[in-house]
Design a protein around this motif. Structure first.
Motif, PDB file in Angstrom:
ATOM      1  N   GLY A  44       2.124   1.893  -3.336  1.00  9.86           N
ATOM      2  CA  GLY A  44       1.294   2.531  -4.249  1.00  9.86           C
ATOM      3  C   GLY A  44       1.001   3.902  -3.990  1.00  9.86           C
ATOM      4  N   ASP A  88      -4.356   8.082 -12.744  1.00  9.29           N
ATOM      5  CA  ASP A  88      -4.402   6.764 -13.221  1.00  9.29           C
ATOM      6  C   ASP A  88      -4.284   6.679 -14.653  1.00  9.29           C
ATOM      7  OD1 ASP A  88      -5.396   5.597 -10.849  1.00  9.29           O
ATOM      8  OD2 ASP A  88      -7.330   5.071 -11.372  1.00  9.29           O
ATOM      9  N   LEU A 105       4.020   5.902  -5.333  1.00  6.47           N
ATOM     10  CA  LEU A 105       3.633   6.061  -6.593  1.00  6.47           C
ATOM     11  C   LEU A 105       2.878   7.083  -7.224  1.00  6.47           C
ATOM     12  CD1 LEU A 105       4.131   2.415  -8.062  1.00  6.47           C
ATOM     13  CD2 LEU A 105       5.380   4.413  -9.101  1.00  6.47           C
ATOM     14  N   ARG A 106       1.776   6.946  -6.629  1.00  2.00           N
ATOM     15  CA  ARG A 106       0.627   8.017  -6.546  1.00  2.00           C
ATOM     16  C   ARG A 106       1.130   9.556  -6.538  1.00  2.00           C
ATOM     17  NH1 ARG A 106      -4.221   6.231  -8.302  1.00  2.00           N
ATOM     18  NH2 ARG A 106      -5.149   8.071  -8.098  1.00  2.00           N
ATOM     19  N   ILE A 154       4.701  -3.227 -10.614  1.00  2.00           N
ATOM     20  CA  ILE A 154       5.013  -2.209  -9.505  1.00  2.00           C
ATOM     21  C   ILE A 154       4.154  -1.002  -9.993  1.00  2.00           C
ATOM     22  CG2 ILE A 154       6.653  -0.874  -8.545  1.00  2.00           C
ATOM     23  CD1 ILE A 154       7.156  -3.781  -7.590  1.00  2.00           C
ATOM     24  N   LEU A 155       4.147  -0.609 -11.207  1.00  4.85           N
ATOM     25  CA  LEU A 155       3.448   0.770 -11.402  1.00  4.85           C
ATOM     26  C   LEU A 155       1.925   0.699 -11.259  1.00  4.85           C
ATOM     27  CD1 LEU A 155       5.004   2.155 -14.657  1.00  4.85           C
ATOM     28  CD2 LEU A 155       4.750   3.369 -12.627  1.00  4.85           C
ATOM     29  N   ARG A 156       1.670  -0.506 -11.495  1.00  6.94           N
ATOM     30  CA  ARG A 156       0.062  -0.688 -11.521  1.00  6.94           C
ATOM     31  C   ARG A 156      -0.013  -0.680  -9.834  1.00  6.94           C
ATOM     32  NH1 ARG A 156      -2.796  -2.623 -15.182  1.00  6.94           N
ATOM     33  NH2 ARG A 156      -4.395  -3.585 -13.476  1.00  6.94           N
ATOM     34  N   THR A 157       0.595  -0.923  -8.873  1.00  8.82           N
ATOM     35  CA  THR A 157       0.271  -0.708  -7.589  1.00  8.82           C
ATOM     36  C   THR A 157      -0.114   0.432  -7.204  1.00  8.82           C
ATOM     37  OG1 THR A 157       2.327  -0.121  -6.796  1.00  8.82           O
ATOM     38  CG2 THR A 157       1.742  -2.598  -6.831  1.00  8.82           C
ATOM     39  N   GLY A 158       0.061   1.719  -8.004  1.00 10.80           N
ATOM     40  CA  GLY A 158      -0.244   2.990  -7.820  1.00 10.80           C
ATOM     41  C   GLY A 158      -1.721   3.278  -8.213  1.00 10.80           C
ATOM     42  N   LEU A 159      -2.228   2.346  -9.185  1.00  9.82           N
ATOM     43  CA  LEU A 159      -3.576   2.714  -9.591  1.00  9.82           C
ATOM     44  C   LEU A 159      -4.469   2.795  -8.510  1.00  9.82           C
ATOM     45  CD1 LEU A 159      -3.636   0.576 -12.633  1.00  9.82           C
ATOM     46  CD2 LEU A 159      -3.638   2.901 -12.728  1.00  9.82           C
ATOM     47  N   ALA A 160      -5.516   3.667  -8.696  1.00 13.64           N
ATOM     48  CA  ALA A 160      -6.498   4.087  -7.510  1.00 13.64           C
ATOM     49  C   ALA A 160      -7.300   2.561  -7.361  1.00 13.64           C
ATOM     50  CB  ALA A 160      -7.352   5.106  -7.988  1.00 13.64           C
ATOM     51  N   SER A 161      -7.630   1.740  -8.350  1.00 16.53           N
ATOM     52  CA  SER A 161      -8.402   0.459  -8.284  1.00 16.53           C
ATOM     53  C   SER A 161      -7.521  -0.490  -7.351  1.00 16.53           C
ATOM     54  CB  SER A 161      -8.748  -0.037  -9.613  1.00 16.53           C
ATOM     55  OG  SER A 161      -7.587  -0.236 -10.256  1.00 16.53           O
ATOM     56  N   GLU A 194      -8.162  -6.246  -0.761  1.00 17.48           N
ATOM     57  CA  GLU A 194      -7.508  -7.500  -0.731  1.00 17.48           C
ATOM     58  C   GLU A 194      -6.625  -7.582   0.337  1.00 17.48           C
ATOM     59  OE1 GLU A 194      -4.336  -9.177  -3.994  1.00 17.48           O
ATOM     60  OE2 GLU A 194      -4.132  -6.981  -3.490  1.00 17.48           O
ATOM     61  N   SER A 195      -6.679  -8.580   1.121  1.00 16.88           N
ATOM     62  CA  SER A 195      -5.906  -8.356   2.388  1.00 16.88           C
ATOM     63  C   SER A 195      -4.567  -9.229   2.046  1.00 16.88           C
ATOM     64  CB  SER A 195      -6.369  -9.443   3.193  1.00 16.88           C
ATOM     65  OG  SER A 195      -6.378 -10.823   3.201  1.00 16.88           O
ATOM     66  N   ARG A 235       0.749  -1.232   0.035  1.00 16.20           N
ATOM     67  CA  ARG A 235       0.012  -0.065  -0.076  1.00 16.20           C
ATOM     68  C   ARG A 235       0.828   1.288   0.202  1.00 16.20           C
ATOM     69  NH1 ARG A 235      -5.220  -0.181   0.272  1.00 16.20           N
ATOM     70  NH2 ARG A 235      -5.119   2.017   0.886  1.00 16.20           N
ATOM     71  N   MET A 260      -5.353   0.592  -5.103  1.00 13.65           N
ATOM     72  CA  MET A 260      -4.948   1.296  -3.754  1.00 13.65           C
ATOM     73  C   MET A 260      -6.516   0.991  -3.010  1.00 13.65           C
ATOM     74  SD  MET A 260      -2.291   2.600  -3.737  1.00 13.65           S
ATOM     75  CE  MET A 260      -2.338   3.865  -2.207  1.00 13.65           C
ATOM     76  N   ILE A 303      -0.613   6.756 -15.055  1.00 13.29           N
ATOM     77  CA  ILE A 303       0.155   5.469 -14.885  1.00 13.29           C
ATOM     78  C   ILE A 303      -0.171   4.380 -15.945  1.00 13.29           C
ATOM     79  CG2 ILE A 303       0.032   3.551 -13.284  1.00 13.29           C
ATOM     80  CD1 ILE A 303      -0.636   5.429 -10.937  1.00 13.29           C
TER      81      ILE A 303
END
Lengths: 255, 366
Positions: free
Chosen positions: A218, A236, A221-222, B27-34, B40-41, A215, B36, A239
């Motif tokens: 992420g 988004d 990155l944002r 890794i970049l995709r971890t920054g997407l709002a969806s 998912e635990s 988290r 975040m 990205i």
């Protein structure tokens, strides 16, 4: 320009906060710190410009001069003043401005623009050519290389920050042990049990630490992407664009 | 230093340099709002099944059910789940890979999936599942081509029509035709496009849409390559329209450094030298000359009207669409004949603003 930011040493601990829209607003309201704010962002993202200049056929020396000169051009001229703060990404602004700059520079003696009352922004140019020699020699266009290189630069910046945060909190070992879990699971990843054992915590605690690391990764990155766009709604989209640029590069760029 | 070999990400299929610790795309995709917002635990590495239990069929594939009544899962990855299914048209068993709906709007994920499918489709081996079909469900009548409704065979040109409908929606926020299914179908087949919906869309893009949305496939682009070729011309044309220039009186001492063109305007017996500065990137010299000429022509017309005192009805900005501020005749006069000077901003030949000579102007114009 004041030199109070230090050289852009690789991995240097620094917590930049300058946002692209802040730079624009400062420039448009004629604030004296606009050049320094721009320098801070530019220092992070100059290398993709260098690769672009080289890809366009400029010699290493010329590419260095052009990259450096472009920065002076930005702060000495009124481009920032006229840029629309409500539209556009820093990435697109730099590339389109740089293309224009390369075009006008080719029509004009370069030495005219040197000097002035600004110092050059300190860039690690001496290693630039060594890095550039590793750039792909296939049919990728200069623009594609620029975008993919931009994505990797941003990613590198975010990962450095993430590691620094953990180190500052005295949890460097946690980061080193768990960072492998940042990538989605793969057959060769260590198990949660192995990670828990290495950190001497329960498996449940290890899972929780991994979750938090993901988290935080992420979030950072944002934050980094947010600095280069003019509207949070564009994060988004940016990205996705950077992912597409990396996929298009087919893995031909080294870090 | 030598170049590192590439490796393929086992999760997303992206290729990346072995010198990297991680797949940069993952890794970049971890920054997407969806991502975040995902609940998912940490204990769940795979996505939740994208399939709701009520869904049983995708096009002509029907999911097989196990003894427990649940769909039979064959595999599960970050992007989606593979199920055992039956091709009800051919009556044979198939493996059906369903991509998670969270990736549906993700172009990069779509490209990866497409690449994976194409790569797999090139393999024929008894122990490797062959790819027979790649499709997406939920594509609906708003974007379907006329031939899809009329029952005639469809080809790639049908996809180009759908692309046009999608582009229309992207540009206007609404599909080209709206209403109940039957109404929309009828309109796709017979109704002309409502061009007024396109409003501020640049003319070159309007033309592109018209070709893509031709009801007769023979009048559309015949293949994607044709469209790409045209697209280059469209983007150039749009780029040309957006060029912004600053026009100075030639004797303006502040215009010196950025001049990329100049000209001489004859106005009665008065000669008006100009300097032209291009503020927007435009790397084609030919385009620069063309644009400069257009600007000068436009300005000549405006000044002539001003000089002859014709009524201008406040529309000195001509046909400009993005009007910042229309210059008053007095301002024009001051810029080109007065002591204070100044500059005009033009976009695509239309005056869109006045930059008066002020202290800040002197500061910003080197």
């Amino acid at each position: 320009m004041k030199r109070d930011h230090g050289p852009p040493a690789e991995g240097a601990v620094s917590f930049h906060t300058t946002h692209w829209t802040v730079v624009l607003r400062a420039a448009q309201s004629q604030q004296s710190d606009a050049p320094a704010a721009l320098a801070e962002l530019f220092r992070l993202y100059w290398y993709p410009l260098y690769t672009f200049a080289r890809r366009c056929g400029h010699s290493p020396d010329d590419a260095q001069d052009l990259t450096q000169g472009f920065f002076l051009h930005l702060i000495e001229h009124k481009r920032l003043v006229r840029a629309d703060p409500l539209r556009g990404k820093f990435r697109s602004f730099l590339l389109t401005s740089f293309k224009n700059y390369l075009c006008t520079e080719s029509e004009r003696a370069r030495c005219h623009k040197r000097g002035g009352h600004y110092e050059f922004v300190s860039l690690d140019l001496k290693n630039a050519e060594n890095r550039y020699r590793l750039e792909p020699a296939d049919d990728l266009t200069a623009e594609k290389i620029f975008d993919a290189r931009w994505a990797l630069t941003l990613l590198g910046r975010a990962m450095t920050r993430l590691g620094e945060e953990y180190a500052t909190e005295g949890r460097a070992a946690v980061f080193e042990t768990l960072k492998v879990f940042l990538k989605a699971n793969s057959p060769c990843s260590p198990s949660y049990e192995e990670a828990a054992k290495a950190l001497r915590v329960s498996v449940a605690a290890a899972k929780s630490l991994i979750h938090r690391l993901r988290r935080r990764c992420g979030s950072i990155l944002r934050e980094e992407v947010a600095r280069t766009v003019s509207d949070p709604d564009e994060i988004d989209e940016e990205i996705h664009a950077l992912c597409a640029a990396l996929i298009a590069s087919g893995g031909s760029l080294d870090p | 230093m030598k170049k590192e070999p590439r490796v393929t990400c086992p999760t997303c299929g992206n290729e990346f340099s072995k010198a990297m610790e991680f797949c940069p795309v993952c890794i970049l995709r971890t920054g997407l709002a969806s991502e975040m917002e995902s609940s998912e635990s940490a204990s769940e590495d795979t996505e939740k099944p994208p399939l709701e239990s009520r869904t049983q069929r995708f096009e002509h594939y029907e999911l097989e059910r196990g003894d427990d009544g649940q769909p039979v899962e064959l595999g599960r990855g970050a992007m989606g789940v593979t199920y055992r299914a039956i091709d009800i048209a051919l009556g044979c068993p198939v493996a059906l890979k369903v991509v998670s709906e969270r990736y549906l709007s993700d172009e990069s994920a779509r490209l990866r999936f497409l690449r994976e499918a194409r790569a797999a489709a090139s393999v024929r081996h008894p122990k490797v599942a062959s790819v027979f079909h790649l499709g997406r469900t939920g594509q609906n009548y708003f974007y379907a081509s006329p031939e899809q409704f009329s029952g005639v065979p469809v080809d790639i040109r049908s996809d180009l029509y759908s692309l046009g409908a999608t582009l229309w929606q992207m540009l206007t926020g609404r599909a080209p035709f709206r209403g109940a299914a039957a109404e929309v179908m009828y309109q796709h087949l017979h109704a002309p496009l409502t061009m007024a919906q396109l409003g501020q869309v640049p003319q070159p893009a309007v033309l592109l849409l018209e070709v893509l949305l031709e009801k007769n496939p023979a009048l559309r682009f015949q293949n994607p390559t044709e469209m790409l070729t045209a697209l280059a011309a469209v983007t150039s044309a749009i780029e040309a329209r957006e060029i912004r220039v600053i026009l100075y009186a030639k004797d303006d001492p502040f215009c010196a450094s950025e001049i990329t063109g100049d000209g001489l305007l004859m106005l009665g017996d008065r000669r008006l030298p100009f300097a032209v500065e291009f503020d927007q990137p435009c790397i084609k010299p030919q385009l620069r000359r063309t644009e400069a000429n257009k600007f000068l022509e436009e300005l000549e017309w405006l000044l002539l009207r001003e000089a002859t005192q014709e009524p201008h009805e406040g529309d000195l900005v001509g046909k400009a669409k993005t009007v910042m501020r229309a210059p008053a005749p007095a301002e024009l006069h001051e810029i080109f004949f007065g002591q204070a000077g100044g500059a005009l901003e033009l976009v695509a030949g239309n005056i869109t603003g006045v930059i008066p000579r002020t202290p800040s102007y002197e500061k910003t114009v080197p």
